[in-house]
Design a protein around this motif. Structure first.
Motif, short mmCIF file in Angstrom:
data_model
loop_
_atom_site.label_atom_id
_atom_site.label_comp_id
_atom_site.label_asym_id
_atom_site.label_seq_id
_atom_site.Cartn_x
_atom_site.Cartn_y
_atom_site.Cartn_z
N LYS A 149 44.61 -3.73 29.78
CA LYS A 149 45.42 -4.27 28.69
C LYS A 149 46.48 -5.17 29.27
O LYS A 149 46.59 -5.25 30.48
CB LYS A 149 46.01 -3.12 27.86
N PRO A 150 47.30 -5.83 28.47
CA PRO A 150 47.51 -5.75 27.03
C PRO A 150 46.54 -6.64 26.25
O PRO A 150 45.87 -7.49 26.82
CB PRO A 150 48.93 -6.28 26.87
N MET A 151 46.48 -6.39 24.93
CA MET A 151 45.71 -7.28 24.07
C MET A 151 46.24 -8.70 24.22
O MET A 151 47.42 -8.91 24.48
CB MET A 151 45.75 -6.84 22.60
N GLY A 152 45.36 -9.65 24.10
CA GLY A 152 45.73 -11.04 24.33
C GLY A 152 45.10 -11.55 25.61
O GLY A 152 44.84 -12.74 25.75
N LEU A 153 44.81 -10.65 26.56
CA LEU A 153 44.10 -11.07 27.77
C LEU A 153 42.66 -11.43 27.39
O LEU A 153 42.08 -10.84 26.48
CB LEU A 153 44.10 -9.96 28.81
N GLN A 157 40.14 -11.98 32.24
CA GLN A 157 41.36 -11.37 32.76
C GLN A 157 41.28 -9.84 32.74
O GLN A 157 41.73 -9.18 33.68
CB GLN A 157 42.57 -11.86 31.95
N LEU A 161 41.32 -7.21 35.98
CA LEU A 161 42.10 -5.97 36.10
C LEU A 161 41.20 -4.80 36.45
O LEU A 161 41.52 -3.97 37.31
CB LEU A 161 42.82 -5.66 34.78
N ASP A 176 41.61 -0.54 26.39
CA ASP A 176 42.73 -0.12 25.56
C ASP A 176 42.20 0.16 24.16
O ASP A 176 41.27 -0.51 23.70
CB ASP A 176 43.78 -1.23 25.52
N HIS A 177 42.80 1.12 23.47
CA HIS A 177 42.32 1.43 22.11
C HIS A 177 42.59 0.29 21.14
O HIS A 177 41.94 0.18 20.11
CB HIS A 177 42.95 2.71 21.59
N GLY A 178 43.54 -0.57 21.47
CA GLY A 178 43.84 -1.71 20.60
C GLY A 178 42.91 -2.89 20.83
O GLY A 178 43.00 -3.90 20.14
N ASN A 181 37.08 -5.35 19.02
CA ASN A 181 36.46 -6.66 18.89
C ASN A 181 37.54 -7.63 18.43
O ASN A 181 37.77 -7.81 17.25
CB ASN A 181 35.32 -6.59 17.86
N VAL A 182 38.25 -8.20 19.39
CA VAL A 182 39.38 -9.08 19.07
C VAL A 182 39.05 -10.51 19.49
O VAL A 182 38.19 -10.74 20.35
CB VAL A 182 40.69 -8.60 19.76
N VAL A 183 39.75 -11.48 18.89
CA VAL A 183 39.39 -12.88 19.12
C VAL A 183 39.47 -13.28 20.59
O VAL A 183 38.68 -14.09 21.06
CB VAL A 183 40.27 -13.84 18.29
N TRP A 184 40.44 -12.70 21.30
CA TRP A 184 40.61 -13.09 22.71
C TRP A 184 39.56 -12.47 23.61
O TRP A 184 39.37 -12.89 24.74
CB TRP A 184 41.99 -12.67 23.22
N LEU B 9 48.08 -18.56 24.19
CA LEU B 9 46.90 -18.30 23.36
C LEU B 9 46.75 -19.43 22.35
O LEU B 9 47.25 -19.35 21.24
CB LEU B 9 47.05 -16.95 22.64
N VAL B 43 50.66 -4.29 21.87
CA VAL B 43 50.25 -4.47 23.26
C VAL B 43 50.26 -3.19 24.07
O VAL B 43 49.58 -3.07 25.07
CB VAL B 43 51.12 -5.54 23.97
N PHE B 45 52.30 -1.81 26.26
CA PHE B 45 52.42 -2.21 27.67
C PHE B 45 53.91 -2.27 28.00
O PHE B 45 54.70 -2.67 27.15
CB PHE B 45 51.79 -3.60 27.84
N ILE B 55 51.73 -13.61 24.33
CA ILE B 55 51.56 -12.16 24.17
C ILE B 55 52.90 -11.52 23.82
O ILE B 55 53.02 -10.76 22.86
CB ILE B 55 50.94 -11.53 25.44
N LEU B 59 52.24 -11.53 19.88
CA LEU B 59 51.43 -10.33 19.64
C LEU B 59 52.28 -9.07 19.49
O LEU B 59 51.94 -8.17 18.73
CB LEU B 59 50.40 -10.14 20.76
N ARG B 87 39.29 -6.99 13.24
CA ARG B 87 38.46 -7.31 12.09
C ARG B 87 37.98 -6.07 11.40
O ARG B 87 36.96 -6.08 10.71
CB ARG B 87 37.26 -8.14 12.57
N GLN B 91 41.15 -0.62 13.44
CA GLN B 91 42.11 -1.40 14.21
C GLN B 91 43.34 -1.73 13.36
O GLN B 91 44.46 -1.76 13.86
CB GLN B 91 41.44 -2.66 14.76
N ASN B 94 45.50 1.18 13.64
CA ASN B 94 46.19 1.16 14.94
C ASN B 94 47.49 0.38 14.86
O ASN B 94 48.51 0.77 15.42
CB ASN B 94 45.34 0.49 16.02
#
Lengths: 385, 385
Positions: A149-153, A157, A161, A176-178, A181-184, B9, B43, B45, B55, B59, B87, B91, B94
C-alpha cells in the motif's frame, strides 16, 4: 388459535448447541431479555399463539444457566436445537443474535457446546497452521506478513514493494484491504505483476513467499477473482467477512478449484463487536475465532492491543484461545495480530502470541528506516528467522 | 523513504463524495479521531512515510466541516475522492467506516453529496414503489405484508397460512427470515407449495398477492435459490444484508434473469447501528435508507418504534427521508415498518408513514382473533382497502 393446537416433530435430533451471553443491566432485566431472546432468535412468534408440543418445547431456545457477574452484568447460557441453525452461516447468525441485535446490551460471548451434528456442516480451515507452514516452508518460527500500500500506487509500484519485501524474507505479502479493483491498480493487472514479482524474488532468495490477493468485492465476482489470482500465481486469497458477508470466507475456503489458504480481514468488523453497555454484538473470541474457524479462514487478521485501536488483553487472549482450543476436528486458525505493529514490539508479540502465529506489520516497515528490504530482514530476525 | 517522494495521479476525476459523521467525546478528541479517520479509511499508511502529491492531497479524506452539537457530541463532514470507494459496495463500506469501526463512538450519519460518478455505479431499486404497486395492482393505499411462521411448520402448513392470508387480502406473503432451507420445510418444496397456495387464493379473490421467498443462505446458492423461487411462481425475493452481506441485495436486484422485487430484511442489522456512546456504526438513515437504496432493495424492512424493539422516532423519521429524498435517478425504497405491529396501531402507522409504505404484521395477525383470514381482512380495511 390460527395454528394447529399442537405440533409434533418426529424427525428432531434432540441435539442442542449452547451459547454463552453476557447481558447488561439488572438480573431481572437480563432475565427478561434472555427469555425474549429464546423466542426472538428462533420461532419469532407470540408465545400465546404458539402451538404446543415440539415447537414450543424444543425449537424455542432454552435458558440453561443464568448467574450474576461482577460489574453488574449477567451471564446466560441458552441452548438451541441444532435444526434451528439450518445448514448455513447466515441462519446460524440468526439464531446466535438475529433480531435481538436490535435489543441493547447483548454480547454473544462463546459457542460452548457444539454437537457434531452442527460442526459437521462446516469444513473449517482447509490448511490451518500446518498447511500454511508447508506452503511457505517455515516450521520453526512465527510467519511474517505485510501489506502492499497505500492506495494510489500503480500495480508496478505495488509489485516493486512486494518484490522488496519478499527479498527481505517476508512469508506473506498481502494486498491492502482498500485495494481491490481500483483505477490505479485494476485487479487482473495487479495479480499478474505482484505474483510475478514475488516469484522473481523467491527465485533469487530460495524462499517460498506467497502473495495473498484481496478478492473482496462484488459477491458474484469473488470466486472469479480468486481463480484469476490463482491463475496468476497468487498463493492465498483474502476477503473481509464484515463487509463481504461471513459466508464469503466459507465459499473461498471450500471451493476445490480455488484450493488456496484464506485470510480473513477485519475491516468493518468493529460493528460486529459489542462495545459498551448499550451495544449488542459478538465477543472477539466468537467473531474472530469461532465464527471464522467454522467459515474456514486459515488465518484471521485482527487489531492487536497496544496499536492504533483500543482493545483489551482479555479479549485478545480469549480470541487466541478460540483460534486454538479443540473444536471438533476443525484445524486451528492461525491468529494474525496487526494494526499498528512496529519492530520494537516484536519481542512482546512473540511472548504473548507464541510461535504458532503470523505477525502482520504494514506501515511499521515503512517508518523503521528508508530501506524496506532491510526493515523486513530485521522483522525476520526479530521473530527468529 | 521507502516509496517515491512524490506521486501524481493524472487520471483522478477530482470528484468527491462527502459523509456526515457524529462523533462522541470532546471537540479535541473528536477532531483527532476525524483526522485519524481520513487516513484509516483510505490510504491506511503512516502520514510521515506517505509520498507527497495526489495520494496525500487527494486520496486521504478531507475534513470539510467540524462543529459541536448539543449533548457533547461533534459533527464532522469528511469528503473522499470518488475513486477511493472503488467500484463496489464492500469497498464503499471500507471508506465510510472500515477499520475505524474499531475506534469508539463514530456514527456514520449520512451520505451528503454523492456525485454522479459514484451514483452511476449503482442501479438502485429495479421496481421501487411504482413497480411494486403495478405488480400487486394496488395504487391507492399502503401495501400490507405478513410472514408465514413459526419455524417448525411443514411446507404444507406454511402454504396453508399463505393461502389464508392471501384470501384475506394480503399483498405480500413473505417467508420468515428464520426459515430458509430447514429440515421441516426444505427450500424447493416450500417454494412450490407456497407459490401454488398464493396463486390459488388469487384465482379465487381476483387479487394479485405475491409470495416473497427468503433466499438468504450460502452466497453461492442465493442466485440459484432466487431462480428456483421465480420458477416456482414467487413474486419477490428477500435477503438479509447484515448476515448475507450488503452486496447480496445488489446481486439479487441486478440479475436480469431473476428480475423480481427485492426485500431487505433487518435480522442482525442491530450490529451495524451505532448504539450508545462507545459503539461505532451507521445511522438508521444510512444503513436502512441510503445503503439499501444503492444496493437496490425495492423495500426495506426495519423495526418500528412502539414495537418489541427500542428505537427513536427521530431515527425512523430520518430513515424515511433517506428512503424517499432525491438520490440521483435512483427510485425510492418503499419503507416496511414491522417488529411488533398490531391492528390497533395501524391508524398511527398510516399517519406517520403515509400511503407510500408497506405495513408488516406477523405475530399480530395471529393474536388478534383465532380467524387468520378475518384478521387480514381487518388489516386491509384498516389501511383503506
Amino acid at each position: 388459535m390460527t395454528l394447529p393446537p399442537s405440533i409434533s416433530l418426529p424427525d428432531l435430533s434432540h441435539e442442542r448447541f449452547s451459547v454463552e451471553y453476557i447481558l447488561s443491566g439488572s438480573a431481572a432485566a437480563a432475565q427478561a431479555a434472555a427469555q425474549k431472546m429464546t423466542v426472538e432468535q428462533t420461532v419469532e412468534f407470540p408465545q400465546e399463539a404458539l402451538p404446543a408440543g415440539d415447537i414450543a418445547d424444543e425449537l424455542v431456545g432454552r435458558i440453561e444457566a443464568f448467574e450474576p457477574l461482577e460489574g453488574g452484568r449477567q451471564r446466560a447460557v441458552i441452548s438451541y436445537a441444532v435444526e434451528t441453525a439450518g445448514r448455513d452461516l447466515p441462519q446460524l447468525l440468526n439464531v446466535l443474535l438475529g433480531l435481538s441485535s436490535l435489543l441493547p446490551g447483548i454480547r454473544v460471548n462463546r459457542l460452548l457446546e457444539i454437537p457434531d451434528a452442527l460442526l459437521n456442516q462446516y469444513q473449517g480451515p482447509r490448511f490451518g497452521p500446518a498447511g500454511l507452514r508447508e506452503i511457505v516452508g517455515v516450521y520453526d518460527r512465527p510467519l511474517i506478513c505485510t501489506a502492499i500500500k497505500p492506495m494510489g500506487l500503480s500495480s508496478e509500484q505495488l509489485a516493486d514493494l512486494a518484490y522488496r519485501c519478499a527479498r527481505g524474507g517476508i512469508d506473506i505479502v498481502k494486498d491492502d484491504h482498500g485495494i481491490g479493483n481500483v483505477v490505479w491498480s485494476p485487479f487482473e493487472e495487479r495479480m499478474a505483476r505482484v505474483a510475478e514479482a514475488v516469484e522473481r524474488a523467491n527465485a533469487e532468495t530460495g524462499r517460498r513467499a506467497i502473495y495473498a490477493a484481496n478478492v473482496s468485492g462484488p459477491q458474484d465476482q469473488i470466486v472469479e477473482r480468486a481463480l484469476i489470482a490463482k491463475q496468476a500465481g497468487a498463493g492465498a486469497v483474502m476477503a473481509a467477512p464484515a463487509s463481504d458477508g461471513l459466508d464469503a470466507i466459507r465459499v473461498l475456503a471450500s471451493d476445490e478449484e480455488i484450493g488456496l489458504p484464506v485470510l480473513s480481514h477485519p475491516t468493518l468488523s468493529g460493528v460486529f463487536l459489542a462495545a459498551g453497555e448499550a451495544s449488542s454484538g459478538f465477543s472477539h473470541a466468537l467473531y474472530y475465532g469461532q465464527l471464522q474457524r467454522l467459515a474456514g479462514a486459515d488465518s484471521v487478521i485482527f487489531v492487536n492491543m497496544g496499536g492504533r485501536f483500543p482493545v483489551s488483553e482479555e479479549d485478545i487472549a480469549n480470541l487466541l484461545d478460540a483460534c486454538r482450543a479443540p473444536m471438533g476436528d476443525l484445524p486451528p486458525v492461525m491468529p494474525m495480530p496487526g494494526g499498528g505493529m512496529t519492530l520494537p514490539r516484536v519481542p512482546a508479540l512473540l511472548e504473548f502470541f507464541g510461535r504458532e502465529s503470523i505477525f502482520l506489520m504494514g506501515g511499521g516497515l515503512h517508518t523503521a528506516s528508508p530501506d524496506l528490504e532491510g526493515n523486513v530482514e530485521a522483522f525476520l530476525r526479530a521473530v527468529g528467522g
